[in-house]
Design a protein around this motif. Structure first.
Motif, mmCIF file in Angstrom:
data_model
loop_
_atom_site.group_PDB
_atom_site.id
_atom_site.type_symbol
_atom_site.label_atom_id
_atom_site.label_comp_id
_atom_site.label_asym_id
_atom_site.label_seq_id
_atom_site.Cartn_x
_atom_site.Cartn_y
_atom_site.Cartn_z
ATOM 1 N N LYS A 147 -2.167 -7.956 3.976
ATOM 2 C CA LYS A 147 -3.550 -7.473 3.844
ATOM 3 C C LYS A 147 -3.687 -6.475 2.709
ATOM 4 N N ALA A 148 -2.679 -5.638 2.536
ATOM 5 C CA ALA A 148 -2.708 -4.684 1.416
ATOM 6 C C ALA A 148 -2.721 -5.451 0.097
ATOM 7 N N ALA A 151 -6.081 -6.846 -0.591
ATOM 8 C CA ALA A 151 -7.034 -5.830 -1.076
ATOM 9 C C ALA A 151 -6.838 -5.573 -2.564
ATOM 10 N N TRP A 171 -0.066 1.565 -6.365
ATOM 11 C CA TRP A 171 0.468 0.305 -5.814
ATOM 12 C C TRP A 171 1.847 0.014 -6.409
ATOM 13 N N ARG A 179 4.492 -4.463 -0.754
ATOM 14 C CA ARG A 179 3.522 -5.226 -1.554
ATOM 15 C C ARG A 179 3.531 -6.704 -1.173
ATOM 16 N N ASP A 194 -2.960 -3.991 12.200
ATOM 17 C CA ASP A 194 -4.281 -3.621 11.654
ATOM 18 C C ASP A 194 -4.930 -2.569 12.565
ATOM 19 N N GLN A 279 -4.656 0.468 -0.065
ATOM 20 C CA GLN A 279 -5.513 -0.613 0.441
ATOM 21 C C GLN A 279 -6.948 -0.121 0.632
ATOM 22 N N THR A 280 -7.089 1.054 1.266
ATOM 23 C CA THR A 280 -8.422 1.604 1.511
ATOM 24 C C THR A 280 -9.145 1.893 0.196
#
Lengths: 322, 96
Positions: A147-148, A151, A171, A179, A194, A279-280
């Motif tokens: 998920k990261a 994003a 990153w 990663r 999550d 990610q955020t």
């Protein structure tokens, strides 16, 4: 409910699935049929998950392309741990308009308008119990790093923004596993993948005890990932220290294995908390570009943390570079 | 016993010797005669400074540990995002 005509030609398109999903929720809530006064309430309508509630029943259409076998294994994990994860009403997903659909009892969520009432102790204790539970054989990897990476792909596709560079630099400080370029160094610990406050509901059985929901990213992996959102919020100066301490203390008191029982937890949390911060920030910047809106104060705080990360290499923890 | 407001079953808890019924549905609380006074009495005792138990640590550390890349205001007073929760952070708490 009669069949919904596929006018878009897109198999599994979310808008097209919604009426059929509501009908399935209705039929599951009232197997004997008949009329009722319950409304169909749409709890989520996104391509990565559409959720409709009818009475005490919730039907969820999972993301297009969800592997039915992997989803079935994740459901089985929830069935096996009913004191930690909300158990589905049926043990297997069903196919509906090209989407995998699962059925759940409706549990009362944390009130988004009262985040100060958030059950941090319950969240910490539930995660500790999840991480201590034996992982069912054949369970796929926890999908947090995937998920990261998604994003970051979204950020790269969003177009230019001055905050993109510090986010991408941060990153680049992460080890390959974080990663999603290598397997995670832990392939045995059961993780949620999550964790946020929307993933907690009170069980409808009358005990009102909290349970974790949403098995889409559940799997084996690095358990620190499940502590990493609160850790990241705290590190970014957003979550008050008292809330962070309540969460971490409850996790430790329940014997959670992601961090040592006492002392500095950050050697174990540094990489996952960096990843969740990145990610955020990546999603915030991508949304800011799409909406043509500047970053707000909170989003800027997360980008600023990314900026500082590039100057500080990740804390080394045993096996973290595998 | 059932909640007079939403009719869900109520569960009994013991808080420092006071029986409290809490509704499993709406989380409302029912107190018997005299229980409110008992709670108020305990609260006032709690508010009075108590002598520290012998051998107890002096004080809780000012702030829990944070990483080097964390926000610069850690360790001192809680920073500019402090007590009044920002709406955007409220949203972030519930987002994937």
């Amino acid at each position: 409910m009669t069949g919904v005509t596929d006018v878009t030609g897109v198999i599994g398109a979310t808008a097209e699935v919604m009426p059929a999903l509501a009908a399935r929720a209705r039929r599951t809530a009232h197997p004997a049929g008949g009329t009722c006064a319950h409304p169909d309430t749409v709890l989520a309508e996104r391509d990565d998950g559409a959720v409709v509630r009818h009475g005490d029943t919730v039907a969820k259409a999972h993301a297009p392309g969800t592997d039915p076998a992997d989803l079935a294994r994740r459901l089985a994990a929830a069935v096996a741990l009913p004191a930690v994860l909300l158990a589905p009403l049926r043990p297997a997903p069903v196919a509906l308009h090209g989407r995998q659909v699962t059925f759940w009892p409706y549990g009362t969520p944390v009130d988004p308008d009262a985040p100060d009432d958030a059950p941090w102790e319950a969240a910490g204790a539930l995660l500790a119990r999840l991480h201590r539970a034996p992982a069912p054989a054949g369970l796929p990897p926890m999908r947090g790093p995937a998920k990261a990476a998604r994003a970051i792909a979204r950020l790269r596709a969003a177009g230019p923004h001055p905050a993109a560079a510090p986010v991408l630099r941060a990153w680049a400080t992460l080890p390959a596993w974080a990663r999603d370029e290598r397997p995670q160094p832990d392939t045995a610990t059961l993780c949620h993948g999550d964790v946020h406050l929307g993933q907690l509901v009170r069980h409808p059985d009358g005990t009102a005890a909290w349970r974790l929901i949403d098995v889409d990213d559940l799997g084996v992996g690095v358990p620190g990932w499940d502590l990493a959102r609160p850790a990241a919020w705290y590190a970014c100066g957003l979550l008050p220290p008292g809330d962070w301490t309540r969460f971490l203390t409850a996790y430790r008191e329940e014997g959670g294995p992601a961090v040592p029982p006492a002392g500095d937890p950050w050697p174990a949390l540094d990489v996952p908390a960096r990843a969740l911060t990145v990610q955020t920030a990546a999603l915030a910047v991508a949304k800011s570009v799409a909406a043509g809106r500047p970053l707000d104060e909170v989003q800027q705080a997360v980008v600023d943390a990314c900026d500082r990360m590039a100057a500080t290499p990740p804390e080394l923890v045993q096996d973290s570079t595998k | 016993m059932h909640c007079p407001k939403c009719h869900a079953p109520m569960h009994t808890f013991n808080r420092n010797g006071v029986q409290i019924e809490q509704c499993s549905g709406c989380r409302g609380i029912f107190l018997d005669y005299g229980e409110l006074e008992a709670l108020t009495r305990m609260e006032s005792q709690w508010a009075q400074p108590a002598p520290p138990p012998p051998g107890a640590p002096q004080a809780y550390p000012a702030a829990p540990a944070a990483p080097a890349w964390g926000a610069p205001h850690h360790g001192g007073h809680y920073g500019h995002h402090g007590h009044k929760r920002h709406k955007s952070f409220g949203h972030m708490l519930f987002s994937s």
